[in-house]
Design a protein around this motif. Structure first.
Motif, PDB file in Angstrom:
ATOM      1  N   GLU A  23      -3.718   6.760 -11.320  1.00 44.57           N
ATOM      2  CA  GLU A  23      -2.509   7.046 -12.105  1.00 44.57           C
ATOM      3  C   GLU A  23      -1.449   7.762 -11.271  1.00 44.57           C
ATOM      4  O   GLU A  23      -0.256   7.462 -11.360  1.00 44.57           O
ATOM      5  CB  GLU A  23      -2.869   7.888 -13.333  1.00 44.57           C
ATOM      6  CG  GLU A  23      -1.711   8.167 -14.245  1.00 44.57           C
ATOM      7  CD  GLU A  23      -2.093   8.981 -15.473  1.00 44.57           C
ATOM      8  OE1 GLU A  23      -1.181   9.563 -16.072  1.00 44.57           O
ATOM      9  OE2 GLU A  23      -3.289   9.032 -15.823  1.00 44.57           O
ATOM     10  N   GLN A  24      -1.880   8.722 -10.439  1.00 47.78           N
ATOM     11  CA  GLN A  24      -0.927   9.455  -9.596  1.00 47.78           C
ATOM     12  C   GLN A  24      -0.256   8.519  -8.581  1.00 47.78           C
ATOM     13  O   GLN A  24       0.940   8.601  -8.346  1.00 47.78           O
ATOM     14  CB  GLN A  24      -1.626  10.613  -8.863  1.00 47.78           C
ATOM     15  CG  GLN A  24      -0.666  11.494  -8.064  1.00 47.78           C
ATOM     16  CD  GLN A  24       0.384  12.169  -8.939  1.00 47.78           C
ATOM     17  OE1 GLN A  24       0.070  12.731  -9.986  1.00 47.78           O
ATOM     18  NE2 GLN A  24       1.647  12.104  -8.532  1.00 47.78           N
ATOM     19  N   LYS A  25      -1.025   7.605  -8.010  1.00 47.70           N
ATOM     20  CA  LYS A  25      -0.443   6.655  -7.048  1.00 47.70           C
ATOM     21  C   LYS A  25       0.542   5.710  -7.738  1.00 47.70           C
ATOM     22  O   LYS A  25       1.539   5.304  -7.141  1.00 47.70           O
ATOM     23  CB  LYS A  25      -1.541   5.869  -6.333  1.00 47.70           C
ATOM     24  CG  LYS A  25      -2.174   6.682  -5.214  1.00 47.70           C
ATOM     25  CD  LYS A  25      -2.831   5.792  -4.193  1.00 47.70           C
ATOM     26  CE  LYS A  25      -3.277   6.618  -3.012  1.00 47.70           C
ATOM     27  NZ  LYS A  25      -4.649   6.984  -3.024  1.00 47.70           N
ATOM     28  N   ARG A  26       0.274   5.372  -9.004  1.00 48.03           N
ATOM     29  CA  ARG A  26       1.236   4.552  -9.757  1.00 48.03           C
ATOM     30  C   ARG A  26       2.551   5.318  -9.932  1.00 48.03           C
ATOM     31  O   ARG A  26       3.631   4.787  -9.673  1.00 48.03           O
ATOM     32  CB  ARG A  26       0.681   4.149 -11.124  1.00 48.03           C
ATOM     33  CG  ARG A  26      -0.241   2.963 -11.092  1.00 48.03           C
ATOM     34  CD  ARG A  26      -0.478   2.379 -12.479  1.00 48.03           C
ATOM     35  NE  ARG A  26      -0.858   3.338 -13.485  1.00 48.03           N
ATOM     36  CZ  ARG A  26      -2.102   3.739 -13.722  1.00 48.03           C
ATOM     37  NH1 ARG A  26      -3.118   3.258 -13.027  1.00 48.03           N
ATOM     38  NH2 ARG A  26      -2.352   4.615 -14.670  1.00 48.03           N
ATOM     39  N   LYS A  27       2.441   6.576 -10.346  1.00 46.39           N
ATOM     40  CA  LYS A  27       3.638   7.412 -10.530  1.00 46.39           C
ATOM     41  C   LYS A  27       4.374   7.567  -9.207  1.00 46.39           C
ATOM     42  O   LYS A  27       5.600   7.410  -9.142  1.00 46.39           O
ATOM     43  CB  LYS A  27       3.243   8.787 -11.082  1.00 46.39           C
ATOM     44  CG  LYS A  27       4.419   9.720 -11.270  1.00 46.39           C
ATOM     45  CD  LYS A  27       3.961  11.152 -11.536  1.00 46.39           C
ATOM     46  CE  LYS A  27       5.103  12.141 -11.541  1.00 46.39           C
ATOM     47  NZ  LYS A  27       5.882  12.199 -10.307  1.00 46.39           N
ATOM     48  N   SER A  75       2.784   1.143   0.686  1.00 50.06           N
ATOM     49  CA  SER A  75       1.636   0.565   0.006  1.00 50.06           C
ATOM     50  C   SER A  75       0.780   1.699  -0.537  1.00 50.06           C
ATOM     51  O   SER A  75       0.424   2.622   0.199  1.00 50.06           O
ATOM     52  CB  SER A  75       0.810  -0.291   0.967  1.00 50.06           C
ATOM     53  OG  SER A  75      -0.240  -0.922   0.250  1.00 50.06           O
ATOM     54  N   PRO A  76       0.454   1.659  -1.833  1.00 53.42           N
ATOM     55  CA  PRO A  76      -0.378   2.696  -2.440  1.00 53.42           C
ATOM     56  C   PRO A  76      -1.866   2.422  -2.191  1.00 53.42           C
ATOM     57  O   PRO A  76      -2.603   2.052  -3.098  1.00 53.42           O
ATOM     58  CB  PRO A  76      -0.010   2.627  -3.925  1.00 53.42           C
ATOM     59  CG  PRO A  76       0.361   1.191  -4.130  1.00 53.42           C
ATOM     60  CD  PRO A  76       0.965   0.724  -2.841  1.00 53.42           C
ATOM     61  N   ARG A  77      -2.311   2.584  -0.960  1.00 52.84           N
ATOM     62  CA  ARG A  77      -3.695   2.274  -0.590  1.00 52.84           C
ATOM     63  C   ARG A  77      -4.652   3.322  -1.149  1.00 52.84           C
ATOM     64  O   ARG A  77      -4.252   4.430  -1.468  1.00 52.84           O
ATOM     65  CB  ARG A  77      -3.812   2.184   0.915  1.00 52.84           C
ATOM     66  CG  ARG A  77      -2.842   1.159   1.510  1.00 52.84           C
ATOM     67  CD  ARG A  77      -3.364   0.590   2.794  1.00 52.84           C
ATOM     68  NE  ARG A  77      -2.395  -0.284   3.447  1.00 52.84           N
ATOM     69  CZ  ARG A  77      -2.269  -1.575   3.213  1.00 52.84           C
ATOM     70  NH1 ARG A  77      -3.021  -2.171   2.324  1.00 52.84           N
ATOM     71  NH2 ARG A  77      -1.377  -2.290   3.863  1.00 52.84           N
ATOM     72  N   LYS A  78      -5.918   2.947  -1.251  1.00 53.88           N
ATOM     73  CA  LYS A  78      -6.929   3.850  -1.814  1.00 53.88           C
ATOM     74  C   LYS A  78      -7.056   5.149  -1.018  1.00 53.88           C
ATOM     75  O   LYS A  78      -7.124   6.229  -1.580  1.00 53.88           O
ATOM     76  CB  LYS A  78      -8.291   3.169  -1.876  1.00 53.88           C
ATOM     77  CG  LYS A  78      -8.409   2.143  -2.987  1.00 53.88           C
ATOM     78  CD  LYS A  78      -9.845   1.733  -3.199  1.00 53.88           C
ATOM     79  CE  LYS A  78     -10.055   0.592  -4.135  1.00 53.88           C
ATOM     80  NZ  LYS A  78      -9.242   0.494  -5.303  1.00 53.88           N
ATOM     81  N   THR A  79      -7.106   5.050   0.309  1.00 56.30           N
ATOM     82  CA  THR A  79      -7.339   6.243   1.133  1.00 56.30           C
ATOM     83  C   THR A  79      -6.099   7.105   1.306  1.00 56.30           C
ATOM     84  O   THR A  79      -6.211   8.315   1.423  1.00 56.30           O
ATOM     85  CB  THR A  79      -7.867   5.860   2.528  1.00 56.30           C
ATOM     86  OG1 THR A  79      -6.958   4.923   3.106  1.00 56.30           O
ATOM     87  CG2 THR A  79      -9.239   5.240   2.435  1.00 56.30           C
ATOM     88  N   ALA A  80      -4.919   6.492   1.316  1.00 54.36           N
ATOM     89  CA  ALA A  80      -3.682   7.255   1.490  1.00 54.36           C
ATOM     90  C   ALA A  80      -2.498   6.402   1.082  1.00 54.36           C
ATOM     91  O   ALA A  80      -2.545   5.178   1.148  1.00 54.36           O
ATOM     92  CB  ALA A  80      -3.522   7.693   2.946  1.00 54.36           C
ATOM     93  N   PHE A  81      -1.458   7.061   0.677  1.00 52.54           N
ATOM     94  CA  PHE A  81      -0.194   6.399   0.378  1.00 52.54           C
ATOM     95  C   PHE A  81       0.445   6.112   1.732  1.00 52.54           C
ATOM     96  O   PHE A  81       0.682   7.026   2.515  1.00 52.54           O
ATOM     97  CB  PHE A  81       0.681   7.334  -0.463  1.00 52.54           C
ATOM     98  CG  PHE A  81       1.740   6.639  -1.241  1.00 52.54           C
ATOM     99  CD1 PHE A  81       1.471   6.176  -2.515  1.00 52.54           C
ATOM    100  CD2 PHE A  81       2.990   6.443  -0.712  1.00 52.54           C
ATOM    101  CE1 PHE A  81       2.448   5.522  -3.249  1.00 52.54           C
ATOM    102  CE2 PHE A  81       3.975   5.799  -1.432  1.00 52.54           C
ATOM    103  CZ  PHE A  81       3.704   5.334  -2.712  1.00 52.54           C
TER     104      PHE A  81
END
Length: 140
Positions: A23-27, A75-81
């Motif tokens: 959710e935070q990466k979406r925001k 790119s909102p990747r899993k390990t890092a933005f």
């Protein structure tokens, strides 16, 4: 001669961002879209299946290889933005000292948490990066 596999396409940026689990990466993604559209004057477009890019430039290497790529993107990747700063980082040493926690690759700025990053410093880096790329490649 090989060409760049990552190309702009008509996939939906909105669908891609909404499919991000965190959710935070979406925001953060929506915040980055607003920031990067403001800096570049270009709308967000999908490049490949997981990159959101803004604007474009055409490059030709001495080898003769050429292609198109975005001026900046993320790119909102899993390990890092991951934020793409196309000129690299040697010109941003002073700004990076004030940015907050990060790691870098050749043109990638890896941010674990955008909440602890100084957004004004990030905006300064991206604004300069885009201006540099527009000037170097005579891009719009």
């Amino acid at each position: 001669m090989s060409s760049n596999k990552t190309k702009v396409n008509k996939d939906s940026v909105e669908n891609f961002i909404n499919s991000v689990d965190n959710e935070q990466k979406r925001k953060d993604s929506w915040d980055m879209i607003e920031l990067m559209e403001g800096i570049t004057g270009h709308p967000a477009k999908m490049w490949g299946s997981s990159l959101v890019g803004f604007g474009s430039y055409h490059y030709v290497y001495e080898s003769g290889r050429e292609g198109d790529f975005f001026l900046t993107g993320f790119s909102p990747r899993k390990t890092a933005f991951t934020v793409y700063v196309m000129p690299g980082f040697s010109r941003y040493e002073q700004q990076l000292e004030k940015l907050g926690p990060f790691k870098t690759g050749k043109s990638c700025l890896y941010l674990k948490n955008l909440d602890v990053v100084d957004r004004s410093v990030l905006e300064e880096i991206l604004t300069d990066s885009v201006a540099f790329m527009k000037d170097k490649y005579n891009a719009d």
